[in-house]
Design a protein around this motif. Structure first.
Motif, PDB file in Angstrom:
ATOM      1  N   GLU A  45      28.491   5.524 -17.074  1.00 54.88           N
ATOM      2  CA  GLU A  45      28.529   5.111 -18.475  1.00 54.88           C
ATOM      3  C   GLU A  45      27.187   5.340 -19.174  1.00 54.88           C
ATOM      4  O   GLU A  45      27.140   5.630 -20.371  1.00 54.88           O
ATOM      5  CB  GLU A  45      28.958   3.643 -18.593  1.00 54.88           C
TER       6      GLU A  45
ATOM      7  N   GLU B 209      26.926   9.144 -19.934  1.00 56.70           N
ATOM      8  CA  GLU B 209      27.739   9.445 -21.117  1.00 56.70           C
ATOM      9  C   GLU B 209      27.015   9.003 -22.389  1.00 56.70           C
ATOM     10  O   GLU B 209      27.005   9.722 -23.401  1.00 56.70           O
ATOM     11  CB  GLU B 209      29.091   8.737 -21.012  1.00 56.70           C
ATOM     12  N   ALA B 210      26.413   7.820 -22.342  1.00 59.61           N
ATOM     13  CA  ALA B 210      25.702   7.299 -23.517  1.00 59.61           C
ATOM     14  C   ALA B 210      24.476   8.135 -23.849  1.00 59.61           C
ATOM     15  O   ALA B 210      24.144   8.331 -25.025  1.00 59.61           O
ATOM     16  CB  ALA B 210      25.318   5.843 -23.288  1.00 59.61           C
TER      17      ALA B 210
ATOM     18  N   LYS C 274      23.773   9.912 -27.316  1.00 65.52           N
ATOM     19  CA  LYS C 274      22.526   9.656 -28.029  1.00 65.52           C
ATOM     20  C   LYS C 274      21.778  10.961 -28.327  1.00 65.52           C
ATOM     21  O   LYS C 274      21.190  11.134 -29.399  1.00 65.52           O
ATOM     22  CB  LYS C 274      21.638   8.737 -27.176  1.00 65.52           C
TER      23      LYS C 274
ATOM     24  N   LEU D  83      21.311   1.306 -21.180  1.00 66.17           N
ATOM     25  CA  LEU D  83      22.609   1.558 -21.804  1.00 66.17           C
ATOM     26  C   LEU D  83      22.701   0.831 -23.140  1.00 66.17           C
ATOM     27  O   LEU D  83      23.142   1.409 -24.153  1.00 66.17           O
ATOM     28  CB  LEU D  83      23.733   1.107 -20.870  1.00 66.17           C
TER      29      LEU D  83
ATOM     30  N   SER E 252      22.715   2.959 -26.741  1.00 66.31           N
ATOM     31  CA  SER E 252      23.978   2.777 -27.462  1.00 66.31           C
ATOM     32  C   SER E 252      23.788   2.058 -28.788  1.00 66.31           C
ATOM     33  O   SER E 252      24.682   2.073 -29.642  1.00 66.31           O
ATOM     34  CB  SER E 252      24.968   1.980 -26.599  1.00 66.31           C
TER      35      SER E 252
END
Length: 415
Positions: free
Chosen positions: A88, A91-92, A96, A296, A300
């Motif tokens: 995760e 992916e972030a 970004k 994260l 995010s």
């Protein structure tokens, strides 16, 4: 001689090497050494003001800390996780990167590392074979050449000075290129100078690298810390044909005041990232899960925290440049990014100051620490003697007091 009696050892036999030549050749981080000395003197009761460490003086934003606290309580994070990073978070980071620089990448192109330093070392380790040359614009951050040497490469310095705003030209890069050149290191905004390359300059450098089939490692850790009319431009966005030969390193340290959390990352072609991930799987395995959960939340979230910091840094930037340029013998260009001033002090070297005549930046920095109780980093640490680096990521009050002490001391300089 009895068969049980061991033969006498030669008295002239050399003592075995205790530390490997590879590691013995590494220099201590000058910036961390200066910061440690300043902190030790302060702990001893000396009113030392430190301009050494490159870290924001702001706390990590509360919502990021809250995410870490929650992660501590989650048994999911009490175990090993994938060596390359939490899926995760990868992916972030990809999201970004697209949001902040316009560079579209996949999560499979991301490796989460223990800070930016590990990202830099692992990227070079994945790219370099023994003897491969890396062009390193100077002044450079102290870790770059050491990481290159540890990876078996050879750093080739290209020096820029205050007359060009510490920006190297394509002509200088071409003059340094040889048949052994494999990688160009490109850093904008720069540590230690605060130099920022304009879009046309980024494009010219990128197209030169592409023309000669070079790899580029670009450090974008200060991407959000630019001031005035300056703007950050990501090299693989400006020169798309370089994407398959470009490695980007970045992290949360500077943008979110998270230097102590130790989360950085590598973005690059999948084969290079996979190789670096394999290395990390044996070197450290996964980054602390609590720090990854904090990162994260950081990447995010929005950029309001860095906007507040950037306003303070901009104010301090203008103050420190003005005050340094008031010192006779000092020439300080206005930095356009990061949070460092890099003044030339060549006009002070060899002059008498309180009975001493410092001939080098190292000697001048020692004099300033001992006589003014101000800690600065000499330019020798960054490959350019005759300069000092001062981080302005400290309070407005300490900044003004520290430079005022330097002004009073250095005003005593005599031929």
């Amino acid at each position: 001689m009895s068969a049980a009696t061991p033969p006498a050892q030669s008295e002239t036999a050399p003592e075995p090497r205790r530390v490997s030549a590879r590691i013995a050749a590494i220099s201590e981080s000058a910036t961390l050494a200066v910061d440690a000395k300043a902190k030790a003197l302060k702990a001893a009761g000396r009113p030392v003001i430190g301009f050494g460490a490159g870290e924001p003086d702001f706390p990590t934003p509360g919502y990021i800390v809250d995410a870490a606290v929650e992660a501590c309580r989650n048994p999911k994070y009490h175990r090993y996780t994938p060596a390359g990073g939490l899926p995760e978070l990868k992916e972030a980071i990809a999201a970004k990167t697209l949001r902040d620089s316009g560079y579209q990448v996949q999560a499979s192109q991301v490796l989460v590392t223990n800070g930016g330093k590990q990202a830099i070392y692992e990227a070079f380790a994945a790219l370099l074979d023994p003897g491969d040359e890396v062009i390193v614009p100077a002044p450079y951050w102290t870790t770059y050449p050491e990481s290159i040497r540890l990876a078996g490469g050879v750093p080739v310095e290209v020096v820029a000075d205050e007359t060009t705003g510490y920006r190297v030209s394509v002509e200088q890069l071409e003059a340094a290129r040889t048949e052994r050149t494999k990688v160009l290191l490109f850093v904008s905004p720069s540590n230690p100078t605060g130099a920022v390359y304009g879009r046309e300059q980024v494009e010219a450098v990128g197209r030169w690298a592409a023309e000669h089939g070079l790899w580029v490692l670009t450090d974008e850790i200060y991407e959000h810390l630019v001031y005035g009319d300056a703007a950050f431009h990501s090299l693989p966005v400006v020169v798309p044909e370089l994407r398959d030969r470009c490695v980007v390193v970045n992290g949360v340290a500077k943008t979110y005041a998270m230097t102590g959390w130790r989360v950085g990352w590598v973005i690059g072609p999948q084969d290079v990232v996979k190789a670096a991930t394999n290395l990390q799987s044996h070197a450290t395995s996964n980054v602390s899960n609590v720090s990854q959960a904090a990162a994260l939340a950081a990447v995010s979230g929005d950029l309001s925290a860095v906007q507040e910091m950037r306003g303070a840094f901009d104010r301090r930037r203008r103050t420190i440049v003005r005050m340094l340029n008031e010192i006779e013998g000092v020439q300080c260009p206005e930095p356009e990014g990061a949070f460092y001033a890099y003044p030339s002090v060549k006009g002070l070297l060899g002059k008498e100051i309180r009975g001493r005549r410092p001939q080098t930046g190292v000697a001048l920095a020692e004099l300033i620490l001992e006589e003014a109780e101000v800690a600065v980093v000499p330019g020798e640490a960054f490959g350019t003697p005759g300069y000092l680096r001062l981080s302005y990521a400290l309070s407005d009050q300490d900044l003004a007091e520290g430079v005022s002490r330097m002004q009073k001391l250095l005003a005593e300089a005599r031929d």
